[in-house]
Write a protein that holds these residues in place. Structure first.
Motif, PDB file in Angstrom:
ATOM      1  N   ALA A 135      30.469  26.708  33.251  1.00  0.00           N
ATOM      2  CA  ALA A 135      31.689  25.896  33.245  1.00  0.00           C
ATOM      3  C   ALA A 135      32.211  25.700  31.830  1.00  0.00           C
ATOM      4  CB  ALA A 135      31.423  24.549  33.910  1.00  0.00           C
ATOM      5  N   GLU A 136      31.294  25.433  30.900  1.00  0.00           N
ATOM      6  CA  GLU A 136      31.705  25.246  29.502  1.00  0.00           C
ATOM      7  C   GLU A 136      32.289  26.529  28.927  1.00  0.00           C
ATOM      8  OE1 GLU A 136      29.725  24.332  25.109  1.00  0.00           O
ATOM      9  OE2 GLU A 136      28.548  24.001  26.932  1.00  0.00           O
ATOM     10  N   ALA A 137      31.667  27.665  29.229  1.00  0.00           N
ATOM     11  CA  ALA A 137      32.159  28.937  28.714  1.00  0.00           C
ATOM     12  C   ALA A 137      33.561  29.240  29.244  1.00  0.00           C
ATOM     13  CB  ALA A 137      31.200  30.063  29.087  1.00  0.00           C
ATOM     14  N   LEU A 138      33.783  28.993  30.520  1.00  0.00           N
ATOM     15  CA  LEU A 138      35.112  29.240  31.092  1.00  0.00           C
ATOM     16  C   LEU A 138      36.158  28.317  30.471  1.00  0.00           C
ATOM     17  CD1 LEU A 138      34.251  29.818  34.857  1.00  0.00           C
ATOM     18  CD2 LEU A 138      34.927  31.520  33.150  1.00  0.00           C
ATOM     19  N   LEU A 143      39.833  29.289  31.042  1.00  0.00           N
ATOM     20  CA  LEU A 143      39.768  29.580  32.478  1.00  0.00           C
ATOM     21  C   LEU A 143      39.039  28.472  33.229  1.00  0.00           C
ATOM     22  CD1 LEU A 143      38.925  33.414  32.484  1.00  0.00           C
ATOM     23  CD2 LEU A 143      41.130  32.340  32.971  1.00  0.00           C
ATOM     24  N   ALA A 144      39.165  27.255  32.781  1.00  0.00           N
ATOM     25  CA  ALA A 144      38.516  26.137  33.460  1.00  0.00           C
ATOM     26  C   ALA A 144      39.007  26.047  34.899  1.00  0.00           C
ATOM     27  CB  ALA A 144      38.812  24.839  32.718  1.00  0.00           C
ATOM     28  N   GLY A 145      38.068  25.850  35.820  1.00  0.00           N
ATOM     29  CA  GLY A 145      38.414  25.713  37.226  1.00  0.00           C
ATOM     30  C   GLY A 145      38.696  27.009  37.956  1.00  0.00           C
ATOM     31  N   ARG A 146      38.489  28.156  37.288  1.00  0.00           N
ATOM     32  CA  ARG A 146      38.807  29.452  37.906  1.00  0.00           C
ATOM     33  C   ARG A 146      37.551  30.200  38.368  1.00  0.00           C
ATOM     34  NH1 ARG A 146      43.719  31.239  35.618  1.00  0.00           N
ATOM     35  NH2 ARG A 146      43.707  32.889  37.216  1.00  0.00           N
ATOM     36  N   GLY A 147      36.411  29.535  38.380  1.00  0.00           N
ATOM     37  CA  GLY A 147      35.147  30.213  38.627  1.00  0.00           C
ATOM     38  C   GLY A 147      35.013  30.822  40.012  1.00  0.00           C
ATOM     39  N   LYS A 148      35.718  30.287  41.002  1.00  0.00           N
ATOM     40  CA  LYS A 148      35.591  30.784  42.373  1.00  0.00           C
ATOM     41  C   LYS A 148      36.537  31.938  42.681  1.00  0.00           C
ATOM     42  CE  LYS A 148      32.497  27.668  43.266  1.00  0.00           C
ATOM     43  NZ  LYS A 148      31.070  28.049  43.357  1.00  0.00           N
ATOM     44  N   GLU A 149      37.413  32.269  41.752  1.00  0.00           N
ATOM     45  CA  GLU A 149      38.362  33.358  41.983  1.00  0.00           C
ATOM     46  C   GLU A 149      37.663  34.703  41.836  1.00  0.00           C
ATOM     47  OE1 GLU A 149      42.196  33.189  40.145  1.00  0.00           O
ATOM     48  OE2 GLU A 149      42.053  31.010  39.840  1.00  0.00           O
ATOM     49  N   ARG A 150      38.121  35.669  42.616  1.00  0.00           N
ATOM     50  CA  ARG A 150      37.560  37.018  42.523  1.00  0.00           C
ATOM     51  C   ARG A 150      38.236  37.776  41.385  1.00  0.00           C
ATOM     52  NH1 ARG A 150      33.808  37.936  46.069  1.00  0.00           N
ATOM     53  NH2 ARG A 150      33.727  36.594  47.922  1.00  0.00           N
ATOM     54  N   ILE A 151      37.449  38.613  40.741  1.00  0.00           N
ATOM     55  CA  ILE A 151      37.915  39.313  39.546  1.00  0.00           C
ATOM     56  C   ILE A 151      39.193  40.111  39.811  1.00  0.00           C
ATOM     57  CG2 ILE A 151      37.337  41.168  37.911  1.00  0.00           C
ATOM     58  CD1 ILE A 151      35.939  38.508  37.323  1.00  0.00           C
ATOM     59  N   HIS A 152      39.290  40.764  40.982  1.00  0.00           N
ATOM     60  CA  HIS A 152      40.453  41.620  41.219  1.00  0.00           C
ATOM     61  C   HIS A 152      41.746  40.833  41.400  1.00  0.00           C
ATOM     62  CE1 HIS A 152      38.945  40.993  45.429  1.00  0.00           C
ATOM     63  NE2 HIS A 152      40.230  40.824  45.652  1.00  0.00           N
ATOM     64  N   HIS A 153      41.653  39.496  41.468  1.00  0.00           N
ATOM     65  CA  HIS A 153      42.850  38.665  41.536  1.00  0.00           C
ATOM     66  C   HIS A 153      43.359  38.269  40.148  1.00  0.00           C
ATOM     67  CE1 HIS A 153      41.609  37.303  45.852  1.00  0.00           C
ATOM     68  NE2 HIS A 153      42.284  38.434  45.867  1.00  0.00           N
ATOM     69  N   GLN A 160      39.537  39.983  30.567  1.00  0.00           N
ATOM     70  CA  GLN A 160      38.876  40.065  29.261  1.00  0.00           C
ATOM     71  C   GLN A 160      38.371  38.697  28.816  1.00  0.00           C
ATOM     72  OE1 GLN A 160      37.173  42.030  27.773  1.00  0.00           O
ATOM     73  NE2 GLN A 160      38.327  43.203  26.262  1.00  0.00           N
ATOM     74  N   ARG A 161      39.041  37.631  29.243  1.00  0.00           N
ATOM     75  CA  ARG A 161      38.542  36.291  28.945  1.00  0.00           C
ATOM     76  C   ARG A 161      37.216  36.026  29.672  1.00  0.00           C
ATOM     77  NH1 ARG A 161      43.083  32.147  27.510  1.00  0.00           N
ATOM     78  NH2 ARG A 161      44.767  33.521  26.818  1.00  0.00           N
ATOM     79  N   VAL A 162      37.100  36.548  30.898  1.00  0.00           N
ATOM     80  CA  VAL A 162      35.823  36.436  31.611  1.00  0.00           C
ATOM     81  C   VAL A 162      34.737  37.185  30.845  1.00  0.00           C
ATOM     82  CG1 VAL A 162      34.581  36.972  33.745  1.00  0.00           C
ATOM     83  CG2 VAL A 162      36.948  36.173  33.859  1.00  0.00           C
TER      84      VAL A 162
END
Length: 237
Positions: A135-138, A143-153, A160-162
């Protein structure tokens, strides 16, 4: 920035992470480069520059043991890694290296969090080990709060931020980056530079190949990969 023409002269950092000595690479009858040498210390960013075909990516691959030099030595913290066997190579990549590629190298059908979990799992770092969590890295890469999104979206810049967040949670001693801003706009390029500088400031050694003047100028040292055998340019900025 005007590189100074020398015979393999670079800074000698107090804490050397990587030392490249008299490295050569040949393919059949073609010598790609020879006599390459430089050092990279803790907290230092070194840019590999040169025209397409000069062998920047091949040199990075040799540093990461994805390829092997024809001759010469690559010392990681004093140990010649070119002599490593399969098991030692696997441990070196797992425990010490972080990669940042132009095309992200993410699992497209997985979520952002799953990509970061896969990256950190082999290092067996406990949640309370003191390193940044997912969470801290995102949050640090926007990209805070985006952890559940799939990469292809995600857009290319977001992917590249991921990949940058992956480096943050891995906390490697050495980062190898191959044209990490080649497909990015100015805003995302700035994020890449900022995070790499942040990692460097925390003691990581960074070696990157780039054509981007903005990225090059953010580095401490520039090494011009010789377009012809035996020619070198090194500049300490």
């Amino acid at each position: 920035m005007n590189p100074v023409s020398t015979d393999i002269i670079s800074s000698q950092p107090e804490h050397v992470v990587i030392e490249v000595e008299n490295l050569s690479k040949a393919f059949e009858s073609r010598v790609l480069w020879r006599g390459v040498g430089f050092t990279v210390g803790r907290g230092e960013m070194l840019a590999l520059v040169g025209p397409s075909g000069s062998g920047k990516s091949t040199l990075l691959n040799c540093l990461g043991l994805l390829d092997r030099p024809t001759s010469g030595a690559i010392r990681y913290q004093g140990e010649d890694i070119t002599r490593f066997g399969r098991g030692e190579t696997r441990r070196f990549r797992r425990d010490s290296l972080g990669y940042l590629f132009q095309h992200y190298a993410l699992i497209e059908n997985a979520t952002v969090e799953e990509n970061l979990e896969v990256a950190v799992a082999p290092r067996r770092r406990a949640p309370d080990s003191g390193g940044p969590g997912i969470a801290e890295a995102l949050d640090r890469v926007g990209l805070a709060g985006r952890g559940k999104e799939r990469i292809h979206h995600l857009s290319g810049g977001e992917q590249q931020r991921v990949a940058l967040a992956r480096l943050i949670v891995q906390k490697p001693a050495l980062v190898l980056a191959d044209e990490p801003t080649g497909a990015l706009d100015d805003a995302n390029t700035a994020v890449v530079v900022d995070i790499l500088r942040e990692l460097s400031g925390a003691g990581c050694a960074v070696v990157l190949a780039t054509h981007d003047a903005t990225v090059r100028d953010a580095c401490d040292t520039v090494f011009a990969v010789p377009g012809q055998p035996g020619r070198h340019l090194v500049a300490n900025l």
